[in-house]
Design a protein around this motif. Sequence first.
Motif, mmCIF file in Angstrom:
data_model
loop_
_atom_site.group_PDB
_atom_site.id
_atom_site.type_symbol
_atom_site.label_atom_id
_atom_site.label_comp_id
_atom_site.label_asym_id
_atom_site.label_seq_id
_atom_site.Cartn_x
_atom_site.Cartn_y
_atom_site.Cartn_z
ATOM 1 N N ILE B 127 42.756 48.021 28.480
ATOM 2 C CA ILE B 127 43.175 47.580 29.822
ATOM 3 C C ILE B 127 44.588 48.065 30.113
ATOM 4 C CG2 ILE B 127 43.826 45.524 31.164
ATOM 5 C CD1 ILE B 127 41.418 44.109 29.807
ATOM 6 N N ASP B 130 44.529 51.752 30.889
ATOM 7 C CA ASP B 130 43.985 52.008 32.225
ATOM 8 C C ASP B 130 45.030 51.706 33.289
ATOM 9 O OD1 ASP B 130 41.614 52.714 31.138
ATOM 10 O OD2 ASP B 130 40.549 50.851 31.603
ATOM 11 N N ARG B 182 45.874 47.210 43.743
ATOM 12 C CA ARG B 182 44.671 46.389 43.983
ATOM 13 C C ARG B 182 43.617 47.192 44.730
ATOM 14 N NH1 ARG B 182 48.264 41.896 45.441
ATOM 15 N NH2 ARG B 182 48.559 40.669 43.552
ATOM 16 N N ILE B 185 41.945 49.572 42.330
ATOM 17 C CA ILE B 185 41.104 48.805 41.382
ATOM 18 C C ILE B 185 39.802 48.391 42.065
ATOM 19 C CG2 ILE B 185 40.946 46.601 40.123
ATOM 20 C CD1 ILE B 185 44.022 46.956 39.596
ATOM 21 N N ASP B 186 39.923 47.916 43.339
ATOM 22 C CA ASP B 186 38.720 47.510 44.079
ATOM 23 C C ASP B 186 37.806 48.700 44.370
ATOM 24 O OD1 ASP B 186 39.239 44.880 44.145
ATOM 25 O OD2 ASP B 186 40.028 44.806 46.197
ATOM 26 N N ASN B 189 36.108 49.875 41.301
ATOM 27 C CA ASN B 189 35.441 48.810 40.530
ATOM 28 C C ASN B 189 35.911 48.723 39.093
ATOM 29 O OD1 ASN B 189 33.821 47.488 42.375
ATOM 30 N ND2 ASN B 189 32.220 49.049 42.230
ATOM 31 N N ILE B 190 37.202 48.779 38.915
ATOM 32 C CA ILE B 190 37.744 48.710 37.560
ATOM 33 C C ILE B 190 37.905 47.234 37.163
ATOM 34 C CG2 ILE B 190 39.706 49.362 36.089
ATOM 35 C CD1 ILE B 190 40.230 51.614 38.205
ATOM 36 N N ILE B 191 37.438 46.930 35.981
ATOM 37 C CA ILE B 191 37.563 45.543 35.516
ATOM 38 C C ILE B 191 38.733 45.467 34.545
ATOM 39 C CG2 ILE B 191 36.431 43.674 34.257
ATOM 40 C CD1 ILE B 191 33.757 44.930 35.333
ATOM 41 N N LEU B 192 39.719 44.689 34.938
ATOM 42 C CA LEU B 192 40.910 44.602 34.094
ATOM 43 C C LEU B 192 41.098 43.191 33.560
ATOM 44 C CD1 LEU B 192 43.381 46.718 36.257
ATOM 45 C CD2 LEU B 192 42.264 47.417 34.157
ATOM 46 N N THR B 193 40.022 42.636 33.037
ATOM 47 C CA THR B 193 40.167 41.300 32.421
ATOM 48 C C THR B 193 39.624 41.348 31.016
ATOM 49 O OG1 THR B 193 38.083 40.699 33.446
ATOM 50 C CG2 THR B 193 40.084 39.931 34.533
ATOM 51 N N ASN B 194 40.209 40.496 30.186
ATOM 52 C CA ASN B 194 39.787 40.466 28.768
ATOM 53 C C ASN B 194 38.683 39.442 28.581
ATOM 54 O OD1 ASN B 194 39.632 40.663 26.057
ATOM 55 N ND2 ASN B 194 41.848 40.613 25.724
#
Lengths: 48, 194
Positions: B127, B130, B182, B185-186, B189-194
């Motif tokens: 993450i 990225d 943001r 990322i939207d 569709n990038i997911i930046l959570t653990n």
Amino acid sequence: MAKLYSEKIPQKQDNLNPKKETIDFLLNYSKALSVIHCNKLKFEALLN
Amino acid sequence: MKHELITDAVLVRNYLQGDESALSVLISRHKQKIYSFIYSKVYDRDITEDIFQDTFIKVIKTLKLGKYNEEGKFLPWVMRIAHNLVIDHFRRNNRMPKFDNAGEFSIFSVLSDASLDAEKQLIKEQIECDLRRLIEELPEDQKDVLVMRMYKDMSFKEISDKTGVSINTALGRMRYALINLRKVIDQKNIILTN
């Protein structure tokens, strides 16, 4: 000898009696508790 | 020995008439049965002691309030109260998980490893990597402000001094940097959570 894998069952205790303090507390509680009747109502009162 | 000749019903009546010693006789006569009954359900001396005490508090209250009307059935009545209190105890216990110290002690029940495991550590690194690549895509002025604020932990006053723009401009660049990040990322569709 084969091992027993069953759950441990608490040992039977012969001396199953409440503590003296518990009994004393209950007897004192009983002496201290008085019920006050007021018309059709009943009130509990703990007197020290 | 003399007490054994007096029935429970008579003792209850005497107690209701103010003879406190009658209660003492009733308790000593039945304490073992009631205590053993509670212990056979909960298997814990302290809890048994508590439930035993609560049982007799209820007995005393009910008797003094004049609500007892089961003449001759004193013990079954007290046993039923104890039984209900045991059920209450288990209901309460199910709702409120407690630290179990009765059997074997497990240190892991109170300790947990707060650090990330190997998999989560890898994800975290991915993450961060990225995010750095996304920041590189930002316009230069916005990227500078964001890097100074987030990575170098500088205040907006320091950023403003260093870049030669006003604090408001630095704040605006930071705001646009976050908006643009943001947006990307939207869009991707990038997911930046653990």
